[in-house]
Design an enzyme around this catalytic site. Sequence first.
Site, PDB file in Angstrom:
ATOM      1  N   GLU A   9       0.799  -1.228   0.000  1.00  0.00           N
ATOM      2  CA  GLU A   9       0.000   0.000   0.000  1.00  0.00           C
ATOM      3  C   GLU A   9       0.832   1.278   0.000  1.00  0.00           C
ATOM      4  O   GLU A   9       0.411   2.290  -0.545  1.00  0.00           O
ATOM      5  CB  GLU A   9      -0.943   0.001   1.211  1.00  0.00           C
ATOM      6  N   ASP A  82      -2.750  -4.679   3.557  1.00  0.00           N
ATOM      7  CA  ASP A  82      -2.973  -5.012   4.969  1.00  0.00           C
ATOM      8  C   ASP A  82      -4.007  -6.120   5.121  1.00  0.00           C
ATOM      9  O   ASP A  82      -4.837  -6.356   4.237  1.00  0.00           O
ATOM     10  CB  ASP A  82      -3.443  -3.766   5.733  1.00  0.00           C
ATOM     11  N   ASP A  84      -6.601  -6.396   7.158  1.00  0.00           N
ATOM     12  CA  ASP A  84      -7.956  -6.097   7.623  1.00  0.00           C
ATOM     13  C   ASP A  84      -8.896  -5.956   6.429  1.00  0.00           C
ATOM     14  O   ASP A  84      -8.518  -6.179   5.279  1.00  0.00           O
ATOM     15  CB  ASP A  84      -7.964  -4.839   8.495  1.00  0.00           C
ATOM     16  N   GLU A  86     -10.235  -3.360   4.973  1.00  0.00           N
ATOM     17  CA  GLU A  86      -9.855  -2.334   4.007  1.00  0.00           C
ATOM     18  C   GLU A  86      -8.726  -2.840   3.114  1.00  0.00           C
ATOM     19  O   GLU A  86      -8.719  -2.634   1.899  1.00  0.00           O
ATOM     20  CB  GLU A  86      -9.427  -1.062   4.744  1.00  0.00           C
ATOM     21  N   TYR A 287       0.985  -4.788  13.343  1.00  0.00           N
ATOM     22  CA  TYR A 287      -0.054  -3.971  12.692  1.00  0.00           C
ATOM     23  C   TYR A 287      -0.819  -3.144  13.719  1.00  0.00           C
ATOM     24  O   TYR A 287      -1.199  -3.645  14.777  1.00  0.00           O
ATOM     25  CB  TYR A 287      -1.008  -4.874  11.917  1.00  0.00           C
ATOM     26  N   ARG A 289      -3.782  -1.490  13.526  1.00  0.00           N
ATOM     27  CA  ARG A 289      -5.254  -1.413  13.573  1.00  0.00           C
ATOM     28  C   ARG A 289      -5.788  -2.766  14.016  1.00  0.00           C
ATOM     29  O   ARG A 289      -5.880  -3.696  13.227  1.00  0.00           O
ATOM     30  CB  ARG A 289      -5.823  -1.023  12.204  1.00  0.00           C
ATOM     31  N   HIS A 332      -6.237 -10.189  14.669  1.00  0.00           N
ATOM     32  CA  HIS A 332      -4.836  -9.803  14.715  1.00  0.00           C
ATOM     33  C   HIS A 332      -4.268 -10.067  16.092  1.00  0.00           C
ATOM     34  O   HIS A 332      -4.962 -10.440  17.021  1.00  0.00           O
ATOM     35  CB  HIS A 332      -4.681  -8.301  14.425  1.00  0.00           C
TER      36      HIS A 332
END
Length: 764
Positions: A9, A82, A84, A86, A287, A289, A332
């Site tokens: 990203e 990532d 998640d 998103e 990570y 989030r 996570h």
Amino acid sequence: MSRNLVIVESPAKAGTIQKYLGEEYTVKPSFGHIRDLQDKKLSVDVEHGFKPEYVVPADKKKVVKELKDLAGKADLVWLASDEDREGEAISWHLYETLGLKPEKTRRIVFHEITKPAILHAIENPRDIDMNLVDAQQARRVLDRLVGFELSPVLWRKVRRGLSAGRVQSVALRLIVDREKEIMAFSREPFYRVGAAFHPEGTPEGTVVNATLDRKFRDRDEALAFLQDSADARFSVDSVEKKEGSRTPSAPFTTSTLQQEASRKLRFSVSQTMRIAQSLYERGLITYMRTDSVNLSSLAVSSAKEFINDNFGPEYAHPRQYRTSSKGAQEAHEAIRPTYISNTSIEGSAQEKSLYNLIWKRTVASQMQDARVLRTDVKIASDRREEKFSLQATEVVFDGFLKLYMESSDDQTADEEQILPEIRKGNMMTALGMDAECKFTAAPPRYSEATLVKKLEELGIGRPSTYAPTISVLTTERGYVMKGNKDGEKVQVTDLHLKDGRLSEKRRTEVCGAEKGRLFPQEVGMIVSNYLTDKFSDIMDYNFTASVEADFDKIAEGELGWDAQVSSFYGPFHRKVTDVLEDGTYSKVEKELGVSPEGLKVTARFGQYGPYVQKGEGENRQYARLGQGQLIETLTLEEALKLFELPRTVGVIDGVEVKATKGRFGPYLRYGQKNISLPKNADPLSISLEECREAIEAEAKKSSRGPIAEWGDLQVLEGRYGPYIKCAGENYRIPAGKDAASLTEEECRQIVASGSPTGRKSRRK
């Protein structure tokens, strides 16, 4: 060209991963999402299953072309966004937009950017998880439907240019509801009595402090107590000792990191996330989030080894924590250092501070409980029933406290004291007694940290949404202002008893002072009140949390995303239609009284915000409300002061200086120039010296060149703050980013992911 193309990203992450994979892999960034819903259109086909209409924005076409060319030449394309929802959606958009084939595409995920984690991910690829993609898609479509249908309602019924959002509007309601509680609160005085005692049988000079277990309503009650205590005898009524333990806090989740960084480091939520993202992309932490408090077995064993080596085996206590936040769904780990042995890092002061906080919290979570001995003492009088209380806590074994202690939102707790040996029946000599006049306190306004905590408790939003939600309310929409309140100064009388004699002392008590809190602005109050009245379901806390729970079900494959959107949209759309046709409009108006000249003074909300009007007809006068002033609480005296602007402050270098305020806040008129002042500056009280400083600062700003420059890319200081100029277009710098510390890579990422500003777009 290498046989493997890895797409991540961000450029920073790409650089870190490239070092681990070597020349056989080419690692390139997508700069976040490469396609999205269209900006100026609904971009959702409500007639055909709510199908989203995605487009590649103009500023991403160059990135897409480069990635498509590289993907066409590669044998394998590894999608490494990532892990998640998103990130999963970003991988799916890349797969679709680049025209990738299943046989030459691999999806890989990792929770930390370390060589073992990256190589393990390469060895264990998987398919794109369409359940996660659908959950993200449902959130995106639902938020677009709510925003596109509610915003026109606000335009027509309240004021043009307003907007609403599904999560942001509910967060706004929390802030507004708290403000209403404060408005309805009536401050009451009370007297709190404290005393200093010398315990019998202890060395001379030994003093312990105690507080009376009762508060008095007024001065007379407090005075009567002190009078009775003047010749009273005091003794220890009871001594209770209780052993207990304190358990370390769990490792950080996104929410708890934001809260603790706010309390300990004074970081804003967006600042915390920006720094954490940098640490993650450099491979220093996992990570950032997540709402999981789980640690990997490797992390637990590494922490145990470190504790054994540095503190001793008696300090080690490996443990796992259970996630308790409402609606937790991310699979996570908690936020932790990638390597426990790295006790410090290279980087900016802010990066070092945040890393140190994460490191200490992680290691402390694997340390032994602290053992404490708590002593509670009651002191009785032979003249009154009330008793004095004092407490002390002795740390028997420090355990995790040797390394770390969590902060609290409540900073008013008294410090506990160390007690000498005290037994029941011991006589206590009163050395002095004070009855201080205090006032009951209204509920505190939310800070960024306490708002995040409340949103998490209610199950509203998710780790990735907290920072942007607050940013939208404070920066983009101006519904909320983050600031300080000086508090009201009240003259009070305290009572003092010493050696049997009573005395009084006048002092100033400051009531209601707050720092770093979220204050709703008038427009925010009006929007929240109107939406709560007309769209009670959308603004209901439980309803919003249930929608988040539906997203979780979609992510788990238990619910179809289009079915969830359909069940929401039908009733919502009908309600929007009814409200648009009901013929009622939001009208805020308050008569404040009559001016000394006999003219009626009224406060209203108009096209350009809140204002006050004095008089009627052709001779009426207008004045804007100041920053933080609300129609609901505005007094006649405060309103009349607003008509004193513009105020002539004085003369500097032969030029008259006037202080006033406009649509965008306070400013100075200095000759032909308008010079902006800080938002918290008061034109009615600003001094000539402060004006001189603002004028000199503006002159320096105007005379200097670019803040930074790389070819066609510049960071410049503009009238409304710093901005980026690239290829003739201007780009806003996201809130929370320091213009002076931006790198070329960060600037190009902002340009690639943002839209240019300009007169044409504003006029449209």
